[in-house]
Design a protein around this motif. Structure first.
Motif, PDB file in Angstrom:
ATOM      1  N   ALA A 179       0.817  -1.220   0.000  1.00 36.80           N
ATOM      2  CA  ALA A 179       0.000   0.000   0.000  1.00 36.80           C
ATOM      3  C   ALA A 179       0.845   1.261   0.000  1.00 36.80           C
ATOM      4  CB  ALA A 179      -0.935  -0.012   1.216  1.00 36.80           C
ATOM      5  N   ALA A 180       2.049   1.223   0.600  1.00 33.82           N
ATOM      6  CA  ALA A 180       2.902   2.407   0.632  1.00 33.82           C
ATOM      7  C   ALA A 180       3.380   2.798  -0.758  1.00 33.82           C
ATOM      8  CB  ALA A 180       4.104   2.167   1.546  1.00 33.82           C
ATOM      9  N   TYR A 181       3.369   1.863  -1.712  1.00 36.49           N
ATOM     10  CA  TYR A 181       3.810   2.152  -3.073  1.00 36.49           C
ATOM     11  C   TYR A 181       2.680   2.673  -3.959  1.00 36.49           C
ATOM     12  CZ  TYR A 181       7.921  -0.736  -1.917  1.00 36.49           C
ATOM     13  OH  TYR A 181       9.060  -1.263  -1.345  1.00 36.49           O
ATOM     14  N   GLY A 182       1.440   2.332  -3.598  1.00 40.43           N
ATOM     15  CA  GLY A 182       0.295   2.703  -4.407  1.00 40.43           C
ATOM     16  C   GLY A 182      -0.683   1.550  -4.492  1.00 40.43           C
ATOM     17  N   SER A 183      -1.703   1.715  -5.294  1.00 37.62           N
ATOM     18  CA  SER A 183      -2.757   0.702  -5.441  1.00 37.62           C
ATOM     19  C   SER A 183      -2.400  -0.275  -6.560  1.00 37.62           C
ATOM     20  CB  SER A 183      -4.073   1.394  -5.791  1.00 37.62           C
ATOM     21  OG  SER A 183      -3.999   1.935  -7.108  1.00 37.62           O
ATOM     22  N   MET A 187       0.096   0.322  -9.918  1.00 40.90           N
ATOM     23  CA  MET A 187       1.142  -0.551 -10.444  1.00 40.90           C
ATOM     24  C   MET A 187       0.888  -0.854 -11.918  1.00 40.90           C
ATOM     25  SD  MET A 187       2.546  -4.194  -9.020  1.00 40.90           S
ATOM     26  CE  MET A 187       3.767  -5.138  -9.964  1.00 40.90           C
ATOM     27  N   LYS A 188      -0.368  -1.098 -12.262  1.00 44.65           N
ATOM     28  CA  LYS A 188      -0.690  -1.359 -13.670  1.00 44.65           C
ATOM     29  C   LYS A 188      -0.400  -0.139 -14.535  1.00 44.65           C
ATOM     30  CE  LYS A 188      -4.156  -4.850 -12.533  1.00 44.65           C
ATOM     31  NZ  LYS A 188      -5.580  -5.206 -12.436  1.00 44.65           N
ATOM     32  N   ALA A 189      -0.663   1.055 -14.000  1.00 43.63           N
ATOM     33  CA  ALA A 189      -0.380   2.275 -14.749  1.00 43.63           C
ATOM     34  C   ALA A 189       1.118   2.431 -15.003  1.00 43.63           C
ATOM     35  CB  ALA A 189      -0.916   3.498 -14.004  1.00 43.63           C
ATOM     36  N   LEU A 190       1.948   2.034 -14.018  1.00 41.43           N
ATOM     37  CA  LEU A 190       3.403   2.060 -14.211  1.00 41.43           C
ATOM     38  C   LEU A 190       3.804   1.098 -15.319  1.00 41.43           C
ATOM     39  CD1 LEU A 190       6.387   2.538 -13.534  1.00 41.43           C
ATOM     40  CD2 LEU A 190       6.136   0.871 -11.662  1.00 41.43           C
ATOM     41  N   ILE A 191       3.282  -0.124 -15.274  1.00 44.83           N
ATOM     42  CA  ILE A 191       3.620  -1.125 -16.294  1.00 44.83           C
ATOM     43  C   ILE A 191       3.173  -0.646 -17.672  1.00 44.83           C
ATOM     44  CG2 ILE A 191       3.168  -3.497 -17.042  1.00 44.83           C
ATOM     45  CD1 ILE A 191       2.801  -4.125 -13.972  1.00 44.83           C
ATOM     46  N   ASP A 192       1.970  -0.088 -17.742  1.00 42.70           N
ATOM     47  CA  ASP A 192       1.432   0.438 -18.996  1.00 42.70           C
ATOM     48  C   ASP A 192       2.333   1.537 -19.551  1.00 42.70           C
ATOM     49  OD1 ASP A 192      -0.524   0.210 -20.915  1.00 42.70           O
ATOM     50  OD2 ASP A 192      -2.091   1.220 -19.757  1.00 42.70           O
ATOM     51  N   ALA A 193       2.753   2.448 -18.674  1.00 42.81           N
ATOM     52  CA  ALA A 193       3.608   3.553 -19.101  1.00 42.81           C
ATOM     53  C   ALA A 193       4.981   3.051 -19.545  1.00 42.81           C
ATOM     54  CB  ALA A 193       3.754   4.567 -17.959  1.00 42.81           C
ATOM     55  N   ALA A 194       5.496   2.034 -18.873  1.00 41.93           N
ATOM     56  CA  ALA A 194       6.771   1.450 -19.286  1.00 41.93           C
ATOM     57  C   ALA A 194       6.663   0.845 -20.677  1.00 41.93           C
ATOM     58  CB  ALA A 194       7.213   0.386 -18.270  1.00 41.93           C
ATOM     59  N   HIS A 195       5.584   0.131 -20.932  1.00 39.62           N
ATOM     60  CA  HIS A 195       5.384  -0.460 -22.244  1.00 39.62           C
ATOM     61  C   HIS A 195       5.284   0.621 -23.324  1.00 39.62           C
ATOM     62  CE1 HIS A 195       3.624  -4.375 -20.311  1.00 39.62           C
ATOM     63  NE2 HIS A 195       4.933  -4.275 -20.171  1.00 39.62           N
ATOM     64  N   ALA A 196       4.701   1.756 -22.983  1.00 40.22           N
ATOM     65  CA  ALA A 196       4.628   2.866 -23.937  1.00 40.22           C
ATOM     66  C   ALA A 196       6.016   3.367 -24.313  1.00 40.22           C
ATOM     67  CB  ALA A 196       3.802   4.012 -23.344  1.00 40.22           C
ATOM     68  N   GLN A 197       6.983   3.217 -23.396  1.00 42.94           N
ATOM     69  CA  GLN A 197       8.358   3.636 -23.665  1.00 42.94           C
ATOM     70  C   GLN A 197       9.195   2.515 -24.282  1.00 42.94           C
ATOM     71  OE1 GLN A 197       9.808   6.567 -23.246  1.00 42.94           O
ATOM     72  NE2 GLN A 197       8.286   7.709 -22.076  1.00 42.94           N
ATOM     73  N   GLU A 258      -2.577 -10.897 -15.054  1.00 43.85           N
ATOM     74  CA  GLU A 258      -3.403  -9.768 -14.641  1.00 43.85           C
ATOM     75  C   GLU A 258      -2.647  -8.446 -14.717  1.00 43.85           C
ATOM     76  OE1 GLU A 258      -5.457  -8.631 -10.444  1.00 43.85           O
ATOM     77  OE2 GLU A 258      -6.012 -10.580 -11.296  1.00 43.85           O
ATOM     78  N   TYR A 259      -1.351  -8.474 -14.377  1.00 37.35           N
ATOM     79  CA  TYR A 259      -0.557  -7.248 -14.388  1.00 37.35           C
ATOM     80  C   TYR A 259       0.266  -7.088 -15.665  1.00 37.35           C
ATOM     81  CZ  TYR A 259      -1.763  -6.312  -9.519  1.00 37.35           C
ATOM     82  OH  TYR A 259      -2.438  -6.016  -8.362  1.00 37.35           O
ATOM     83  N   ARG A 260       0.263  -8.085 -16.512  1.00 37.66           N
ATOM     84  CA  ARG A 260       0.931  -8.046 -17.818  1.00 37.66           C
ATOM     85  C   ARG A 260       2.424  -7.775 -17.697  1.00 37.66           C
ATOM     86  NH1 ARG A 260      -3.559  -6.096 -22.195  1.00 37.66           N
ATOM     87  NH2 ARG A 260      -5.372  -6.751 -20.991  1.00 37.66           N
ATOM     88  N   LEU A 261       3.034  -8.299 -16.647  1.00 35.66           N
ATOM     89  CA  LEU A 261       4.477  -8.208 -16.517  1.00 35.66           C
ATOM     90  C   LEU A 261       5.155  -9.026 -17.607  1.00 35.66           C
ATOM     91  CD1 LEU A 261       4.746  -8.512 -12.662  1.00 35.66           C
ATOM     92  CD2 LEU A 261       5.554  -6.568 -13.991  1.00 35.66           C
ATOM     93  N   ASP A 262       6.388  -8.639 -17.913  1.00 34.07           N
ATOM     94  CA  ASP A 262       7.136  -9.304 -18.982  1.00 34.07           C
ATOM     95  C   ASP A 262       8.043 -10.404 -18.465  1.00 34.07           C
ATOM     96  OD1 ASP A 262       6.472  -7.417 -21.360  1.00 34.07           O
ATOM     97  OD2 ASP A 262       7.026  -6.081 -19.715  1.00 34.07           O
ATOM     98  N   GLY A 263       8.210 -10.459 -17.147  1.00 30.63           N
ATOM     99  CA  GLY A 263       9.065 -11.494 -16.604  1.00 30.63           C
ATOM    100  C   GLY A 263       9.101 -11.454 -15.090  1.00 30.63           C
TER     101      GLY A 263
END
Length: 603
Positions: A179-183, A187-197, A258-263
């Protein structure tokens, strides 16, 4: 009406699962409990129905963000004990607070067509989310990392842990986002933004133990643990039980689906007693994940079990051998686990560059046989690094190599790190030669905090620098806020001297890697290595287009003979004149040079 997407979404076996927007099914494995109730905020307690093998289930009228807990009753327990869901996706408050029902389909992905990147393109950047300001703070760094030449960020564990400051390896709720990192959606928004880059996202997961505070599983599922086998962190998890296997395999699938991580990077799997579980998990992941996606599974395994990297089980392994021998050569340190790499250190580096692992069945300092033959593996089966969270943070004072090694020698070592066909990993701040420490930090309750502090100091009692009580008192208190604050990377200095030169060199090497090494690196194989002198080696690899990559490295402060090692086009020299000097039969102190010979053709 039931959302049709829920019929095809990945659903873990355990936890809270939305059936529709206002109805949720709960599943708990509690074989030691006499009875279990589900308590949802604002509703009467409801007895869960036992099904088979100690499973309890219930359906309750509630939806997204509903708070709930289980009340588990022991054999002679009349009041029961309130516990969080061990498969909670999020917590309200800390580890002891209520769990939250989470709608996994709530987040709308902007880059749902992302398929990842091939493994040979990986340049990993390990980071700690909390020190960068949570998921949103990491997101602010993505454009910089993509421009630097990083292609994947590797997140230290996000599983819910006690307090708000922790490395993450004390997690007790593996499915719940800290919870200290976010919801979860953050986390999904971070992963999504990383994929955009164009950045992949890896997550470090811990399946070998739970943290010392907040793990209630033994209260109602004592079969989760073995009573005949201990780990450094407590009773061993019993991977002989199919329910335990299911719990962790579903967790891996949750992050990937669910989180679409790459590894995923699996922490310390040598502490998992059942090797066949690791094979089963890899097979299930490969079976369930869309084969069109590039999904990579990486091990940390002190056992150097090369066979786990065969047959498409796991993609690669962190090469602690590579790091340890390089650290010895750069610093001269010889205590602790470095003592296994001191004798004939140059020859050990030669073996590592030629065959992958250094320990392939030899005995360690403790007398344990360690490792399997690895020469048959491709170069990119090994993730190499000069620094990472363990190798910096497990030092008493958290010093980085920038404070321990000669800067020219370290610059030369970075050439081998970033231009070999093995997969490189950078630790946050390494790219600009940060001198900021990375310390071990926690936020435990008072009694446990005292034990952790004293335990941390006693760990170093056998090291010459900390043998007396006064010097051990210099070791920072893990629970102190200033210990965490001192570990926040100093990004603000990266464009100031001398850090700007470090940053420019890292950027140059990574651009060169992507232009010259990456297109040729799939399936690259070692052609062997040899010692040129003490702390000096030359290594060669056959690349996939038939070309030959040669890297010469001298970590000593003396010239070494280096006749007839220059092959083809010089790609890089770490110090002016290195390549010229090689042609004259010598390699300069603290020098490195790289050549690519493209004349040969694949037979």
């Amino acid at each position: 009406m039931t959302d049709e997407r829920r019929q095809t979404a990945f659903t873990p076996t355990y936890g809270a699962h939305l059936i529709d927007t206002d109805r949720t099914r709960f599943v708990l494995w509690a074989p030691s409990a006499r009875a279990v109730h589900i308590e949802v905020e604002g509703q009467p307690s409801k007895a869960m129905q036992t099904t088979c093998d100690g499973h309890y289930e219930a359906e309750v009228t509630c939806g997204h963000r509903a708070r709930y807990r289980y009340r588990v009753f022991g054999k002679e327990d009349e009041e029961g004990t309130l516990v969080p869901d061990p498969a909670s996706r999020a917590q309200h408050g800390d580890i002891d607070g209520p769990s939250l029902v989470i709608d996994p389909l709530r987040y709308q992905w902007r880059h749902a067509d992302w398929r990842g990147r091939p493994w040979h393109e990986a340049v990993l950047y390990e980071l700690h989310i909390g020190t960068l300001g949570g998921f949103d703070g990491v997101r602010q760094k993505l454009a910089y990392l993509a421009d630097l030449g990083v292609t994947a960020i590797e997140l230290m564990p996000v599983a819910e842990f006690p307090g708000e400051r922790n490395w993450g390896y004390d997690g007790v709720l593996p499915y719940a986002v800290e919870a200290a990192y976010g919801s979860p959606d953050d986390m999904k928004a971070l992963i999504d933004a990383a994929h955009a880059q164009g950045l992949m996202v890896f997550l470090d997961v811990v399946y070998n133990h739970f943290g010392p505070d907040g793990n209630y599983l033994a209260t109602y599922a004592d079969a989760f643990f073995r009573d005949d086998l201990q780990t450094p962190w407590g009773p061993s998890i019993d991977f002989r039980a199919p329910q335990v296997r299911r719990y962790f395999i579903d967790n891996a699938l949750l992050w990937l689906q669910e989180y679409r991580l790459d590894g995923l990077r699996f922490d310390a799997v040598h502490a998992i007693s059942e090797r066949d579980f690791l094979i089963e998990m890899a097979r299930e992941i490969r079976h369930h994940v869309d084969p069109r996606r590039h999904v990579h599974l990486v091990l940390e395994n002190e056992g150097n079990t090369a066979s786990l990297l065969d047959a498409d089980h796991y993609t690669a392994q962190w090469s602690d051998d590579w790091h340890n021998v390089m650290h010895v050569l750069l610093t001269g340190e010889h205590e602790g686990y470095y003592s296994d790499f001191v004798e004939d250190a140059t020859a050990k580096l030669v073996r590592c560059l030629s065959e992958g692992f250094i320990y392939q069945g030899e005995r360690s300092r403790h007398g344990h046989v360690r490792g399997e033959p690895s020469a048959h593996l491709p170069a990119n089966a090994f993730v190499i690094f000069l620094q990472n969270h363990d190798q910096v943070g497990n030092r008493a004072l958290g010093e980085r190599l920038s404070l321990l090694a000669d800067p020219d020698a370290l610059a030369a070592a970075s050439v081998l790190l970033l231009l070999s066909p093995m997969v490189p990993l950078l630790f946050m701040g390494e790219e600009w030669g940060s001198t900021r420490p990375f310390l071990f930090f926690t936020e435990h309750r008072e009694e446990l905090a005292d034990a952790v502090r004293e335990g941390r100091r006693s760990e170093f009692a056998d090291f010459s620098a900390f043998r007396d009580e006064a010097t051990r008192r210099r070791i920072p208190d893990p629970n102190a806020l200033q210990t965490f604050e001192a570990s926040v990377p100093d990004y603000e200095v990266r464009d100031t001297p001398p850090h700007d030169d470090w940053l420019d060199r890292t950027r140059t090497l990574l651009r060169l890697r992507h232009r010259e090494i990456v297109p040729r690196s799939t399936g690259a194989r070692s052609l062997g290595a040899e010692a040129l002198g003490e702390k000096a080696v030359v290594a060669r690899w056959r690349m996939n287009d038939g070309s030959r990559l040669t890297i010469a490295l001298n970590l000593s402060n003396r010239e070494v003979p280096a006749r007839e090692i220059a092959d083809g086009r010089c790609l890089f020299e770490s110090r002016p004149g290195v390549a010229v000097s090689v042609s004259e039969g010598r390699l300069l102190p603290h020098g490195a040079a790289v050549w690519l010979d493209g004349e040969e053709v694949i037979p």
